[in-house]
Design a protein around this motif. Structure first.
Motif, PDB file in Angstrom:
ATOM      1  N   LEU A  39       0.831  -1.205   0.000  1.00  0.00           N
ATOM      2  CA  LEU A  39       0.000   0.000   0.000  1.00  0.00           C
ATOM      3  C   LEU A  39       0.870   1.260   0.000  1.00  0.00           C
ATOM      4  O   LEU A  39       1.819   1.342   0.776  1.00  0.00           O
ATOM      5  CB  LEU A  39      -0.855   0.053   1.276  1.00  0.00           C
ATOM      6  N   GLY A  40       0.528   2.226  -0.823  1.00  0.00           N
ATOM      7  CA  GLY A  40       1.114   3.556  -0.670  1.00  0.00           C
ATOM      8  C   GLY A  40       0.474   4.213   0.538  1.00  0.00           C
ATOM      9  O   GLY A  40      -0.750   4.275   0.637  1.00  0.00           O
ATOM     10  N   MET A  41       1.291   4.709   1.483  1.00  0.00           N
ATOM     11  CA  MET A  41       0.758   5.181   2.762  1.00  0.00           C
ATOM     12  C   MET A  41       0.841   6.692   2.928  1.00  0.00           C
ATOM     13  O   MET A  41       0.451   7.218   3.972  1.00  0.00           O
ATOM     14  CB  MET A  41       1.519   4.496   3.900  1.00  0.00           C
ATOM     15  N   ASP A  42       1.354   7.422   1.947  1.00  0.00           N
ATOM     16  CA  ASP A  42       1.560   8.861   2.130  1.00  0.00           C
ATOM     17  C   ASP A  42       0.250   9.628   2.247  1.00  0.00           C
ATOM     18  O   ASP A  42       0.228  10.728   2.787  1.00  0.00           O
ATOM     19  CB  ASP A  42       2.391   9.424   0.985  1.00  0.00           C
ATOM     20  N   HIS A  43      -0.847   9.087   1.723  1.00  0.00           N
ATOM     21  CA  HIS A  43      -2.160   9.721   1.893  1.00  0.00           C
ATOM     22  C   HIS A  43      -2.931   9.117   3.066  1.00  0.00           C
ATOM     23  O   HIS A  43      -4.130   9.348   3.203  1.00  0.00           O
ATOM     24  CB  HIS A  43      -2.991   9.610   0.616  1.00  0.00           C
ATOM     25  N   GLY A  44      -2.272   8.311   3.870  1.00  0.00           N
ATOM     26  CA  GLY A  44      -2.920   7.757   5.058  1.00  0.00           C
ATOM     27  C   GLY A  44      -3.380   6.333   4.878  1.00  0.00           C
ATOM     28  O   GLY A  44      -3.049   5.667   3.894  1.00  0.00           O
ATOM     29  N   ASN A  45      -4.167   5.890   5.838  1.00  0.00           N
ATOM     30  CA  ASN A  45      -4.613   4.506   5.878  1.00  0.00           C
ATOM     31  C   ASN A  45      -5.523   4.155   4.713  1.00  0.00           C
ATOM     32  O   ASN A  45      -6.230   5.012   4.183  1.00  0.00           O
ATOM     33  CB  ASN A  45      -5.368   4.241   7.180  1.00  0.00           C
ATOM     34  N   PRO A  46      -5.549   2.894   4.339  1.00  0.00           N
ATOM     35  CA  PRO A  46      -6.515   2.421   3.355  1.00  0.00           C
ATOM     36  C   PRO A  46      -7.894   2.310   4.005  1.00  0.00           C
ATOM     37  O   PRO A  46      -8.041   2.549   5.217  1.00  0.00           O
ATOM     38  CB  PRO A  46      -5.978   1.030   3.004  1.00  0.00           C
ATOM     39  N   THR A  47      -8.879   1.959   3.226  1.00  0.00           N
ATOM     40  CA  THR A  47     -10.215   1.734   3.780  1.00  0.00           C
ATOM     41  C   THR A  47     -10.657   0.304   3.478  1.00  0.00           C
ATOM     42  O   THR A  47     -10.208  -0.314   2.516  1.00  0.00           O
ATOM     43  CB  THR A  47     -11.248   2.715   3.195  1.00  0.00           C
ATOM     44  N   ILE A  48     -11.512  -0.193   4.357  1.00  0.00           N
ATOM     45  CA  ILE A  48     -12.117  -1.513   4.179  1.00  0.00           C
ATOM     46  C   ILE A  48     -13.608  -1.342   4.386  1.00  0.00           C
ATOM     47  O   ILE A  48     -14.028  -0.803   5.418  1.00  0.00           O
ATOM     48  CB  ILE A  48     -11.547  -2.527   5.203  1.00  0.00           C
ATOM     49  N   ASP A  49     -14.393  -1.767   3.416  1.00  0.00           N
ATOM     50  CA  ASP A  49     -15.852  -1.659   3.531  1.00  0.00           C
ATOM     51  C   ASP A  49     -16.334  -2.415   4.767  1.00  0.00           C
ATOM     52  O   ASP A  49     -15.927  -3.562   4.996  1.00  0.00           O
ATOM     53  CB  ASP A  49     -16.520  -2.272   2.284  1.00  0.00           C
ATOM     54  N   GLY A  50     -17.192  -1.783   5.543  1.00  0.00           N
ATOM     55  CA  GLY A  50     -17.755  -2.462   6.712  1.00  0.00           C
ATOM     56  C   GLY A  50     -16.771  -2.648   7.847  1.00  0.00           C
ATOM     57  O   GLY A  50     -16.911  -3.584   8.644  1.00  0.00           O
ATOM     58  N   ALA A  51     -15.782  -1.783   7.928  1.00  0.00           N
ATOM     59  CA  ALA A  51     -14.793  -1.915   9.005  1.00  0.00           C
ATOM     60  C   ALA A  51     -14.120  -0.578   9.251  1.00  0.00           C
ATOM     61  O   ALA A  51     -14.082   0.283   8.375  1.00  0.00           O
ATOM     62  CB  ALA A  51     -13.745  -2.968   8.640  1.00  0.00           C
ATOM     63  N   ASP A  52     -13.599  -0.406  10.462  1.00  0.00           N
ATOM     64  CA  ASP A  52     -12.736   0.735  10.769  1.00  0.00           C
ATOM     65  C   ASP A  52     -11.293   0.254  10.774  1.00  0.00           C
ATOM     66  O   ASP A  52     -10.946  -0.672  11.517  1.00  0.00           O
ATOM     67  CB  ASP A  52     -13.085   1.307  12.152  1.00  0.00           C
ATOM     68  N   VAL A  53     -10.463   0.900   9.942  1.00  0.00           N
ATOM     69  CA  VAL A  53      -9.055   0.522   9.898  1.00  0.00           C
ATOM     70  C   VAL A  53      -8.331   1.175  11.069  1.00  0.00           C
ATOM     71  O   VAL A  53      -8.414   2.393  11.251  1.00  0.00           O
ATOM     72  CB  VAL A  53      -8.421   0.945   8.556  1.00  0.00           C
ATOM     73  N   TRP A  54      -7.626   0.371  11.861  1.00  0.00           N
ATOM     74  CA  TRP A  54      -6.890   0.905  13.013  1.00  0.00           C
ATOM     75  C   TRP A  54      -5.476   1.316  12.619  1.00  0.00           C
ATOM     76  O   TRP A  54      -5.084   2.446  12.807  1.00  0.00           O
ATOM     77  CB  TRP A  54      -6.829  -0.135  14.139  1.00  0.00           C
ATOM     78  N   PHE A  55      -4.703   0.401  12.065  1.00  0.00           N
ATOM     79  CA  PHE A  55      -3.335   0.747  11.648  1.00  0.00           C
ATOM     80  C   PHE A  55      -2.792  -0.332  10.727  1.00  0.00           C
ATOM     81  O   PHE A  55      -3.373  -1.414  10.598  1.00  0.00           O
ATOM     82  CB  PHE A  55      -2.415   0.971  12.852  1.00  0.00           C
ATOM     83  N   VAL A  56      -1.691   0.023  10.082  1.00  0.00           N
ATOM     84  CA  VAL A  56      -1.081  -0.866   9.103  1.00  0.00           C
ATOM     85  C   VAL A  56       0.364  -1.119   9.517  1.00  0.00           C
ATOM     86  O   VAL A  56       1.080  -0.179   9.887  1.00  0.00           O
ATOM     87  CB  VAL A  56      -1.136  -0.244   7.692  1.00  0.00           C
TER      88      VAL A  56
END
Lengths: 327, 327
Positions: free
Chosen positions: A255-272
């Motif tokens: 994942l490119g992380m410079d724009h922040g966390n990715p998203t997952i439908d139906g979930a809250d992303v905590w960290f990568v």
């Protein structure tokens, strides 16, 4: 090939969304009005689909991208929209090669490398490359004195393309392009190359738009209410489930992380982490489930992957090598 | 090979700093007290130097890393410190293979894939993989019932390793490791694998430390006052100079960005784009100058590069392929 047997993490391209994006952009900017930027996908198989949609000129960010596009037979009109001090690998390409220059040193490098055509890169407000608008004419004269053909100007409003407020994007694009138009008058030539996915239908001053992200999209551009659909995702496998969180095998290196966390439908992303994404699912998740992780920034995401998988109706229709990586 | 002729961006390893790091760690954690994590460098040539320094067991994060290490003849004792649902590629490796498991499904996968040995992965506080400490004994029994040898436990205090305050690192490591020790008592076996570069000399509960970053280092770990030197940098060329800023050819696709911007000696870094870093130099910079960009996070930086260059006294002494990338 079934998605269920695919090794994860795996880069997926939704075929319907991808083709929608090709069509939508082609209707708005047909043929040479769009010069697709290959840095967003680094994939000659995907570029071939853009060429088949009528866009035969391409924008590149690296010498490797230029080499790969030429080798793939996609070299009708390649623009390296970036400054290089060593252009030797460009002079030998079997392609029409144009390079951005913004200084005497980069003009010298282009001439020494056997490049024939250049654009004068003009700083229109983004603090990156580009000469001062008032210097453009002088640099064009210098380039011509070195035997180079000056096709025109380039000026990227990169600080504007991502602004969510459309009225502000319009206003700032106008201010940027007034600088480019003035420089163009001093430089001459037919080309004024500019723009990106966020200004593709706003920037009417440029003769061609360098948009790249539109074809795959990411969550950053997804906030802009553009007519392009999210085509890119990373398929991941849920490898661990705890009471309050779950973990899938898609991490920092997928994942490119410079724009922040990715998203997952139906979930809250905590960290990568390197090979993990930790998330809190809203519903029930089981070890072994497959999920789709949507990156915040398409370009540095794609650059981590060896291949992308074109998916339609849950099956892998084609596998495309990401063959323009590296430098 | 002279640095001046190297294509940029290029990953550099300072040979003196690298060898200092190998020595410093080897003195503190000799032989099997350290199980170096290859995810930090993804390079079998570098791992061979760690093996030559006496560390013959290695930690991996992906199946590809396990495969590559085995193929390179570095498979004396490979731990996949991560959960996998498809272990089939592991069963065939010519290596001693141990896999982390934290659920019935991952135990089943290990057994089905032909893996012989496992560690029970215990959650010691980091919200990622790992079973509840109280479940570890039950999972060990289940693993043994499937014919697997349980070598012990693993539990990574990943939320602690980066804390700048050493007293806090010590206190939290103790709390984490008390959980691991309790689980270990329930599980049995000889191994308690844990730790990282930030706790390598704090974590005295673990039988082996999984540190990886120590050997190359990054600016994030650089804030911790560890005895390891910054060995990793990205060589970049200054391609554009303006009145208030300059630009070099080292961007998002040459840097892990999740820990923030890289640093440049004698300059303030403004921002990073796909193939550019914009910075304000404190002194005079000229187009064509070579500079060293130091990444904030080593692991996702290395994963972007095809090779790293071992540099001593301004010359490239060796070129190492980053051969463990991908999955």
């Amino acid at each position: 090939m079934d998605l269920a047997t695919l090794q994860t993490p795996a880069l997926l391209v939704d075929a319907d969304a991808f083709e929608h994006n090709l069509r939508a952009m082609g209707e708005s900017l047909p043929g040479s009005r769009l010069r697709p930027h290959v840095k967003a996908h680094k994939c000659t198989a995907l570029a071939a689909r853009q060429a088949a949609a009528g866009h035969n000129g391409f924008t590149c960010a690296t010498v490797r991208e230029m080499e790969g596009m030429a080798k793939a037979g996609l070299g009708d009109d390649l623009l390296l929209a970036n400054e290089v001090l060593d252009a030797r690998r460009l002079g030998d390409l079997e392609a029409r090669v144009t390079v951005a220059v913004d200084s005497p040193a980069t003009i010298e490098a282009a001439a020494a490398g056997g490049v024939n055509e250049v654009l004068i890169d003009v700083n229109v407000g983004l603090p990156r490359c580009g000469c001062a608008p008032s210097d453009a004419g002088r640099l064009a004269d210098l380039a011509r004195s070195k035997g180079l053909t000056v096709r025109g100007v380039m000026g990227y409003e990169g600080h504007v393309v991502g602004l969510p407020n459309r009225a502000l994007r319009e206003q700032l694009t106008k201010e940027c392009m007034e600088k480019l138009v003035a420089a163009h008058a001093d430089v001459g030539g037919e080309v004024a190359s500019a723009g990106g996915t966020g200004t593709y239908d706003i920037n009417t001053w440029a003769t061609e738009i360098q948009a790249g992200s539109y074809v795959l999209m990411d969550t950053a551009y997804g906030h802009l209410d553009l007519p392009f659909r999210q085509a890119l995702g990373v398929l991941a496998t849920v490898i661990s489930v705890s009471a309050d969180h779950s973990v899938a095998d898609c991490g920092l290196k997928a994942l490119g992380m410079d724009h922040g966390n990715p998203t997952i439908d139906g979930a809250d992303v905590w960290f990568v982490a390197d090979e993990h994404v930790t998330f809190a699912p809203h519903g029930r998740v089981t070890v072994g489930d497959r999920i789709r992780v949507v990156p915040a920034h398409v370009d540095p995401t794609v650059a981590y992957h060896e291949r992308m998988h074109l998916v339609r109706d849950g099956r892998v229709e084609d596998v495309w090598e990401v063959d323009l990586r590296g430098w």
